[in-house]
Write a protein that holds these residues in place. Sequence first.
Motif, short mmCIF file in Angstrom:
data_model
loop_
_atom_site.label_atom_id
_atom_site.label_comp_id
_atom_site.label_asym_id
_atom_site.label_seq_id
_atom_site.Cartn_x
_atom_site.Cartn_y
_atom_site.Cartn_z
N PRO A 144 -0.27 -11.06 -10.40
CA PRO A 144 0.94 -11.87 -10.53
C PRO A 144 1.48 -12.22 -9.14
CG PRO A 144 0.98 -10.07 -12.10
CD PRO A 144 -0.21 -9.82 -11.20
N GLY A 145 1.82 -13.48 -8.95
CA GLY A 145 2.25 -13.95 -7.62
C GLY A 145 1.24 -14.91 -7.03
N VAL A 146 0.00 -14.85 -7.53
CA VAL A 146 -1.00 -15.84 -7.12
C VAL A 146 -0.92 -17.00 -8.12
CG1 VAL A 146 -3.44 -16.32 -6.72
CG2 VAL A 146 -2.50 -14.05 -6.16
N ILE A 147 -0.57 -18.16 -7.62
CA ILE A 147 -0.41 -19.33 -8.50
C ILE A 147 -1.15 -20.52 -7.90
CG2 ILE A 147 1.79 -18.59 -9.49
CD1 ILE A 147 3.26 -20.25 -7.48
N GLY A 148 -1.24 -21.59 -8.64
CA GLY A 148 -1.89 -22.79 -8.13
C GLY A 148 -0.98 -23.50 -7.13
N GLN A 165 1.27 -6.54 -8.34
CA GLN A 165 2.00 -7.73 -7.93
C GLN A 165 1.60 -8.04 -6.49
OE1 GLN A 165 6.23 -7.29 -8.53
NE2 GLN A 165 6.70 -8.93 -7.09
N ASP A 221 5.19 -13.22 -0.90
CA ASP A 221 5.58 -13.02 -2.30
C ASP A 221 4.75 -13.89 -3.24
OD1 ASP A 221 7.88 -11.32 -1.61
OD2 ASP A 221 8.68 -13.16 -0.74
N PHE A 222 4.39 -15.10 -2.73
CA PHE A 222 3.57 -16.01 -3.53
C PHE A 222 2.40 -16.50 -2.68
CE2 PHE A 222 7.55 -16.59 -5.93
CZ PHE A 222 7.08 -16.54 -7.22
#
Lengths: 89, 441
Positions: free
Chosen positions: B131-135, B232, B250-251
């Motif tokens: 969670p925290g890895v996004i496109g 996370q 964070d991301f």
Amino acid sequence: MSRPGELVTIVADGRELRVPAGTSVAAALLGGGVWAFRQSVGGEMRAPLCGMGICFECRVTIDGVPHRRACLVPAKDGLEVHTASRELA
Amino acid sequence: MSAHAGTVLEADVVVIGAGPAGIAAAARIAEAGLRTVLLDESANVGGQIWRHRPGTAHPRAARDWIDRLVLSGATILCGTAVVDLRPAAEGARFVITAERDNAPLVVAAMSVVLATGARERFLPFPGWTLPGVIGVGGAQALLKSGLSFAGKRVVIAGSGPLLLPVAAALAGDGAQIALVAEQAPRGSVMRFAASLWRKPAALLQAARYRAGFLRTPYQTGSWVTTAHGDGQLDAVTVTDGRTSRRIPCDFLCSAYGLVPNTQLARLLNCDVAAGSVVVNERQETSRPFVFCAGETTGVGGVDLALVEGEIAGLCAAGRSADARVLHRRRAGLRAMAEAMELAFAPRNELRGVATPGTIVCRCEDVAFGAIGASWTTRQAKLYTRAGMGPCQGRVCGAALEFLFDWPADAVRTPAEPALLSTLLADAGNVAAGPLHQGVFQ
């Protein structure tokens, strides 16, 4: 019908989250500090990846219907959401 | 078909996908006086590019087109996921089964315009399921869906022209952009920028200045090798092939360009080449009466999507002659799209980033090491279930194609996970129900 700028309240795992009308459930949950949306078949906690309905990682139970994609559902007053975060608590 | 009689929405043309291409097509068709139904899975029209933040106005171009669509008289059905699309046994040429508000919806149509857009290409690396890895587009979509990145530390790493505008958008929201890492070599990026503006440095500078993140490092020839965190994300490791460094964040926004969504076209056996739906100069696919426009025919951006959508709409409405004036504009935009694809092609090193334990199929938790390089996509499905989960290979399919050079496997219905009641409606066993009779007026 809610107007833009108006706040709506959803209930996520028993906790109230207030967000502007039009916010997606996924954005509301992430903004509310929810990181575990669903548990993967191997037991990992997962959260949104694509943000646009492709990846199915943001699946949560919304108003009793399981496997709803949180990124595709707009937040509405009284909407009840259950995530995998409950299992962590 | 007879089981559907009386409960089927009837349309001259159904347009699937309400991004720029689908909006332009639907508006042109409805303006010609044809009964037009526009379907989209999202809650609003606009697709990904014209998605806008709650409470904010659309950009000007979007507003003009959306106003025009509404005035055109097309029936717009958002929140509608297409589950099946096939030739009709009698009456109309095509029958489309969709799901809307947890209930089935069936549409019969004489022609179809597919404007299903593109999705991001995700390539697996250790930790990418945290969670925290996004496109990259994913971050933009979440931002526009109301998520605030204010105060968040963000690394953007991947490829393509989307990285800088997304960095700008997130910075504008108050995020601290720690790094923008573009995997393509500096030379490729510069040549591409030059092909657009003749002044590549000015282009980058302008983008960075506008973003208000002038001091943010924009690093070409660099990519993420690992995302770190316990349950996370808390840091990433970025390399340029020689040295690596760990950056707390964070991301992580990571994606390697876009891949066309060809599932529905392939359900109808339309020809697909190099991952894109093949169309003729009328935007018609290899299957008569099935048109295709926008990213689905090859990733090219919003301007190309609009002109292709207009051409597809005019031709689907029987006005091919009126579409000819748009051909030259389309050709110019397509040339630019090809230059972009070349410049941002994923580098070979990205094939070596996944370790045996790295999950490739996120739906079924299939690790890279469980997949045999000598297999086919079909074998990977049968032996490991890779690509058999809810996303139906939309994420891992493009990764497997890149990692192993495997062509995509055949597509089957349902195109998306669906309720049993929807599948029954699709099978023609149960009428779609009175709920939707009033929708189409």
